[in-house]
Design an enzyme around this catalytic site. Structure first.
Site, PDB file in Angstrom:
ATOM      1  N   SER B  44       0.877  -1.162   0.000  1.00  0.00           N
ATOM      2  CA  SER B  44       0.000   0.000   0.000  1.00  0.00           C
ATOM      3  C   SER B  44       0.916   1.213   0.000  1.00  0.00           C
ATOM      4  CB  SER B  44      -0.901  -0.013   1.238  1.00  0.00           C
ATOM      5  OG  SER B  44      -1.890   0.985   1.110  1.00  0.00           O
ATOM      6  N   GLU B  45       0.786   2.073  -1.003  1.00  0.00           N
ATOM      7  CA  GLU B  45       1.837   3.083  -1.220  1.00  0.00           C
ATOM      8  C   GLU B  45       1.893   4.167  -0.150  1.00  0.00           C
ATOM      9  OE1 GLU B  45      -0.664   2.471  -3.370  1.00  0.00           O
ATOM     10  OE2 GLU B  45      -1.462   4.314  -4.247  1.00  0.00           O
ATOM     11  N   ASN B  46       0.905   4.207   0.751  1.00  0.00           N
ATOM     12  CA  ASN B  46       1.016   5.136   1.870  1.00  0.00           C
ATOM     13  C   ASN B  46       1.962   4.626   2.958  1.00  0.00           C
ATOM     14  OD1 ASN B  46      -1.156   3.226   2.141  1.00  0.00           O
ATOM     15  ND2 ASN B  46      -1.761   4.254   4.006  1.00  0.00           N
ATOM     16  N   SER B  86       8.559   4.397   0.497  1.00  0.00           N
ATOM     17  CA  SER B  86       7.553   3.661  -0.244  1.00  0.00           C
ATOM     18  C   SER B  86       7.682   3.891  -1.747  1.00  0.00           C
ATOM     19  CB  SER B  86       6.159   4.099   0.225  1.00  0.00           C
ATOM     20  OG  SER B  86       5.158   3.366  -0.435  1.00  0.00           O
TER      21      SER B  86
END
Lengths: 231, 206
Positions: B44-46, B86
């Site tokens: 999850s890119e967060n 990330s």
């Protein structure tokens, strides 16, 4: 080295001025410096430029500063959840610079590391690349993006020790470390300040060298999209 | 013709055992339901690797959300990191594949999925970084829009998310690969003939 202040207003005293550039941590409403944003609202500082991944919702996060028209410009990757933002943007009251999310994070990190620009493939061939320097490396085209150097960084962490060493919690870390790094001054709000020496030095996420002022307070920590499954 | 779940099931076949992948919002999210025995770690890119399912009611944690800002859970393998790290792993090519939705795809692999001029623009989020950085970009979408016009085009009409970035297109009508000179049919969906797939496609099929 006295970094701890009694509250958000005291921690921001002498740091705010109209027209300043603020980098803020947070992703959506997760890990946002809600106490410091509220104190900036109370201070009434105007014509602010914010580098922040999102713009909050109408009544929380940076949204509260949009309601009072304190924001002149946003540098963000996604601003979907805010009706007042859209109203001000479409009427021309608010400037908006879209940055791809990773480019925004790297611009903050780079600024904090003294790197004024870097090359990335992100956005090549899109509107993001317009007007930017293009350069080829090993047969691939990249564009130059500039590091962000903010007047002030406002950040939310989970725990700090008295010297400002920080620990974040789960995905609330997000933009907070890079935002902290790119501020000339960095003010941090945490849920708990613990005695120096009680955090494991191997488990520090952001060393206190990046942290100038520190407050502890109660956080609302609002959930934007409560999603659950059947038990 | 495939429905949403069948498209997701077909897309899940694209994922290789032991890889790290990023799933977009919408049909791509459903792909997680069909990975079966494969060992897939979701990013999850967060700021998370090892994304778990939605929590059961009462276990929601404001500090634990996915890139769609939904509450989620962690797994034994989970690791958290900041947004610069990330996107460092995304830009650095460490994520094997991204599966995402699209408004338009062109035969040269151009992708448009973030902006319709004249309509409210919400932002590209992490989409431009993902398509520029991950190993393989797989688009999952309906083959045509609600007016029946092809979304698989000779060239995109909407502002691009990435130039020449798409590898494979999975639609309700079948699977196409981006190759030199145009698109190549990999397979057709159940009950769809090759001619029907060609007729619904504006792009050059080689």
């Amino acid at each position: 080295m006295k970094k701890i202040y009694p509250n958000a207003a005291a921690a921001l005293d002498g740091l705010l001025h109209d027209g300043m550039f603020i980098a803020s941590g947070g992703f959506g409403l997760c890990g946002i410096p809600e106490l410091l944003l509220s104190a900036i609202k109370d201070a009434g500082t105007k014509d602010l430029t914010f580098a922040s991944n999102n713009a909050g919702v109408d009544d929380f996060g940076i949204g509260i500063l949009l309601q009072t028209k304190q924001v002149k410009k946003m540098i963000s990757s996604y601003v979907g959840e805010n009706a007042e933002f859209m109203r001000q943007y479409l009427s021309g009251e608010l400037e908006l610079e879209f940055n791809p999310q990773g480019t925004l994070a790297e611009r903050m990190r780079a600024g904090g590391c003294g790197i004024p620009g870097f090359y990335t493939k992100t956005g090549v061939g899109t509107v993001i690349a317009e007007g930017k320097e293009h350069k080829d490396f090993k047969g691939e085209t990249y564009i130059m993006e500039e590091g962000i150097f903010a007047d002030l960084a406002i950040v939310k962490a989970w725990k700090a020790d008295e010297t400002g060493n920080l620990i974040f919690r789960r995905t609330a870390r997000n933009f907070n470390p890079p935002a902290a790094m790119c501020g000339k001054v960095c003010v941090v709000e945490v849920e708990e300040i613990v005695p120096t020496g009680s955090l494991d030095p191997d488990h520090i996420h952001l060393p206190g060298i990046y942290v100038h002022r520190l407050i502890q307070g109660d956080h609302e920590k609002r959930i934007e999209q409560r999603t659950v499954r059947e038990a | 013709m495939w429905d949403r779940n069948q498209m997701a099931e077909r897309a899940a076949q694209e994922l290789e055992d032991g890889t790290y992948v990023n799933l977009g919002i919408g049909i791509p999210t459903l792909v997680a339901n069909y990975v079966g025995d494969k060992d897939i770690t979701l990013q999850s890119e967060n700021g998370m690797l090892g994304m778990g399912p939605f929590p059961i009611a009462g276990d929601e944690d404001a500090d634990l959300i996915n890139a769609g800002k939904q509450t989620i859970t962690e797994l034994d393998r989970t690791a958290y990191f900041d947004s610069a790290t990330s996107f460092g792993m995304i830009r650095g090519g460490k994520i094997a594949a991204a599966i995402l939705g699209a408004m338009e795809v062109a035969e040269n692999g151009d992708l448009a999925n973030w902006m319709i001029p004249g309509k409210l623009v919400k932002g590209m989020g992490g989409a431009m970084d993902l398509v520029a950085g991950v190993g393989r970009v797989i688009v999952v979408m309906d083959h045509t829009n609600k007016h029946g016009d092809s979304k698989v085009l000779k060239s995109c009409t909407l502002p691009l998310t990435g130039q020449g970035v798409v590898h494979r297109i999975i639609t309700n009508l079948g699977v196409l690969d981006v190759v030199a000179g145009g698109l190549q049919i990999v397979e057709t969906a159940e009950g769809v003939t090759e001619q029907e797939l060609r007729d619904a496609t504006e792009a050059t099929i080689v």
